[in-house]
Design a protein around this motif. Sequence first.
Motif, PDB file in Angstrom:
ATOM      1  N   ALA B 252      46.270  20.265  22.270  1.00  0.00           N
ATOM      2  CA  ALA B 252      47.506  20.283  23.060  1.00  0.00           C
ATOM      3  C   ALA B 252      48.504  19.301  22.462  1.00  0.00           C
ATOM      4  O   ALA B 252      48.120  18.207  22.024  1.00  0.00           O
ATOM      5  CB  ALA B 252      47.213  19.907  24.514  1.00  0.00           C
ATOM      6  N   LEU B 254      51.006  16.461  22.620  1.00  0.00           N
ATOM      7  CA  LEU B 254      51.208  15.372  23.582  1.00  0.00           C
ATOM      8  C   LEU B 254      52.580  15.513  24.239  1.00  0.00           C
ATOM      9  O   LEU B 254      53.519  16.015  23.610  1.00  0.00           O
ATOM     10  CB  LEU B 254      51.111  14.011  22.879  1.00  0.00           C
ATOM     11  CG  LEU B 254      49.735  13.628  22.326  1.00  0.00           C
ATOM     12  CD1 LEU B 254      49.834  12.300  21.584  1.00  0.00           C
ATOM     13  CD2 LEU B 254      48.698  13.551  23.436  1.00  0.00           C
ATOM     14  N   PRO B 255      52.716  15.075  25.472  1.00  0.00           N
ATOM     15  CA  PRO B 255      54.001  15.221  26.168  1.00  0.00           C
ATOM     16  C   PRO B 255      55.177  14.602  25.418  1.00  0.00           C
ATOM     17  O   PRO B 255      56.302  15.091  25.524  1.00  0.00           O
ATOM     18  CB  PRO B 255      53.766  14.503  27.500  1.00  0.00           C
ATOM     19  CG  PRO B 255      52.290  14.552  27.712  1.00  0.00           C
ATOM     20  CD  PRO B 255      51.680  14.506  26.348  1.00  0.00           C
ATOM     21  N   VAL B 416      47.629  15.918  29.901  1.00  0.00           N
ATOM     22  CA  VAL B 416      47.859  17.323  29.534  1.00  0.00           C
ATOM     23  C   VAL B 416      46.618  18.185  29.769  1.00  0.00           C
ATOM     24  O   VAL B 416      46.663  19.387  29.583  1.00  0.00           O
ATOM     25  CB  VAL B 416      48.352  17.495  28.074  1.00  0.00           C
ATOM     26  CG1 VAL B 416      49.737  16.892  27.909  1.00  0.00           C
ATOM     27  CG2 VAL B 416      47.379  16.885  27.085  1.00  0.00           C
ATOM     28  N   THR B 417      45.509  17.561  30.181  1.00  0.00           N
ATOM     29  CA  THR B 417      44.324  18.343  30.569  1.00  0.00           C
ATOM     30  C   THR B 417      44.356  18.557  32.078  1.00  0.00           C
ATOM     31  O   THR B 417      45.262  18.065  32.769  1.00  0.00           O
ATOM     32  CB  THR B 417      43.017  17.590  30.216  1.00  0.00           C
ATOM     33  OG1 THR B 417      42.880  16.465  31.090  1.00  0.00           O
ATOM     34  CG2 THR B 417      43.032  17.107  28.766  1.00  0.00           C
TER      35      THR B 417
END
Lengths: 154, 728
Positions: B252, B254-255, B416-417
């Motif tokens: 994913a 990262l923000p 993000v999980t």
Amino acid sequence: MSLTLKLNGQTHTVDAEPGTPLLWVIRDELKLTGTKFGCGVASCGACTVHLNGEPVRSCQTYIEDVEDAEITTIEAVGDDKIGAAVQQAWVELDVVQCGYCQSGQVMSAVGLLSENSKPSVEEIDEYMSGNACRCATYQRIRAGIQRASEILEA
Amino acid sequence: MTINTSRRGFLKGAAAAGAVLLVGARPDGALAAASSETTQFNPFVKIDADGTVTAIVKHFEKGQGPATGLPTLIAEEIGLTMDQIEYEFAPSDPNVYNNLLFGPFQGTGGSTAMANSWLQYRQAGAAAREMLINAAAQSWSVDASGITIEAGIVKAGDKSAPIAEFVAAASQLEAPAEPRLKDPSEFRLIGNESVRRKDSAIKGNGQAMYAMDVHVPNQMVAMIKRPESKGGIAKGFDDSASKEVKGYINAAILPNQAGVAVYAEDTWAAIQARDALEVEWDMSGGETRDSDQIKAEIMAALESEPTYNVNKADVAAVSAAIDGADKVVEKTFYFPLLAHAPMEPLNCTIEQTAEGDIVLHDGAQMPTGPHMAYQQIFQLPPEKIHIKTMLAGGSFGRRATPDADYQVEAALAFVVTDRSRPVKLVWTREDDIRSGYYRPAFGHKVRVGLDADGNIVGWQHQIAGQSVIKGTAFEAVLVHDGVDHSSVEGVADSPYAIPGMALGLTDTPKATTVLWWRSVGHTHTAYTMETMMDLVAEAAGRDPVEFRLAHLSDSANPDQQRKAAVLKLAVEKAGWGNAPAGRSQGIAVHKSFGSYAAEVVEISGDAENGIKIEKVTCAVDCGIAVNPDVVKAQMEGGIGYGIGHVMRDQITLTSGAVDQSNFPDYEPLRIGDIAAIDVHIVPSAEAPTGVGEPGTPPSAPALANAIHAMTGTLVASHPMAENGINFV
């Protein structure tokens, strides 16, 4: 794939792909965390274990190559008199600082004393040159090996 | 080796153990006590019903010794042997466990662990002693003044009992406001060289638990794929090759788009899956400069008018005095970027409890940093965030980032999980060397004028480099009149009486992320000051020791006297001036973190065939040496850290990407590099000052001065191995 390992006198069946470093099987699968990850390229010695009594870097030792070997880690090296002497010397002299490399230092020191019961300073420096200590406890590692040699001689 | 994190409180023991005596402080600093463990009271010392005494250590242990030193203070005051006290690391609580020198901020750094705990932990121990004694006095109906505690035994006349007998009664008493502290003449543990480290055995037998050893049930291992150079932005990724790796879970962005998190069932799968991941980067905002360009900017700054006149000197007058001097000594220095490279690669584990609390397992150097950051990231009140401090495999400053970099990275990889599985963030050594924070590159230019008698008439000193502090949350506190003191410390506050000092500073533009590195500014300022003292002494035709002492001669100035005393002791112990044939010596002395250290380096060989470091002799004055053997170990380590880096190491950048990647090209000091280190401690009645860092600053200049004595060349750019000096 399923593999059988002889480690610290016990037989373990582990599930690991060929090419998996022994280090990660010991740490992540068997949960024996005394063996440390420091560099992954056999340059620091924090992951040192014994294979049939000889120190090896477990980060560069592959699981499929050790099926028939007797593996010893820091958790069991003290069962042997040389390992016990090194650990005793390490405590007497307060060798450690952060301690993260010291499992590997102890395993290498035991390897040295196993083949050379009274190493000279030059022999110690040569043999231990692959074990890095970022805290620079080297002076005490040297003294610790000499002290362990004395303990074993007594 | 699995850690149970289901408990809500932090301190082990819990109510089932019966009465417990807790002694600590209220947020206003007043001593306080409690009888049972509650989340509302975090103590410095805990005594269980069975008499087990535990020091709650507010500083993390990275090898520098607080897990021994703080228990020593409590054991001394209560009257215990070192075997009768255990330790636990404190939970995150900036009101109680703050560093008294940092304000309401819990953290370890600046070699302050002992200095700020010295009275606080002794007072807690002394309060516990008084409460136990008062309880015994009531029980035995004797006067408290006739009761002693030695080796854990309470005694009055012919009566004696272990402290366990009085824990329940003592826990009902009020903590004394001002317990009597032992007089130094009564110390049995403080200053006792035979006291051993509390953490030796577990670190020699593999039982020590570092954050890297945390394995919480159902955890995933996350590694971050980062851009080649800082500032790149992840736009997308292709994980088709990663999917071939057994144990790969998913990935994913990262923000903050600073990288892509790769999740796997175990560490090896994470390493392989990350290697296989293809990421599309937007490098338009990435750093593109080479380190040569960064060096050129620093060198150009040294040739220009400095931005800050640090000591408000009359620069024109100083410059004129030097121009008119009989002799002028001038030298320019360059210090490259350096990585910290602690032995344990950075890592931490984050999980969410059933109650929605966040738990971080971390070798936490500054718990308040991630604690504050997590309140924002998780939108939780502070009491819902828990930090479990584990042993740390070194730091040298790296774990103390003002932006809590790796703990925030772990949090971002966790948010993000779906948070159903704990995330253990693991860095590899390559991540550590290439993605890190660095000791900033610095340059110095010094011009010193001497009169015909060899006296200094002017010392014009310019420093240029990237500020560590500016742009961080610490700027408001640590930057004054634009000057980041950490850029000039060691020159601006040098105890030397130097007439006509003008100190200028120019901040150079942000080159990469920089950070304090063991002894911070002193890494470059001590080198410059102490090699210059040798060069100036030589130009003056004076002995380098005598020349230094001549500038430390004010008998009314304790700073000068203490600095002179360590210099004299090092000279005596090293056999200064009497090196064996074929050997050369160099000396340096420096004050940092409140302590004074002088070092003599003795070398053999020659520059062509290789120089061998035969011996380093160190004298240190750190006030009262609480654990003298720990102090010696810190000097040994500080010397090795300083010398190891100047011998061989630097971080360089090509088009913004770090060229080095692991120990083979960032070679650590090895066992054969220094043949012997001999440390001597100056007896002192002063309060303890730093020991973690002060050993480092004089080590490199003492080596440089020895090489200068041998070869006639002063190495003014690092690393030495790339500037004409070979080592064997």
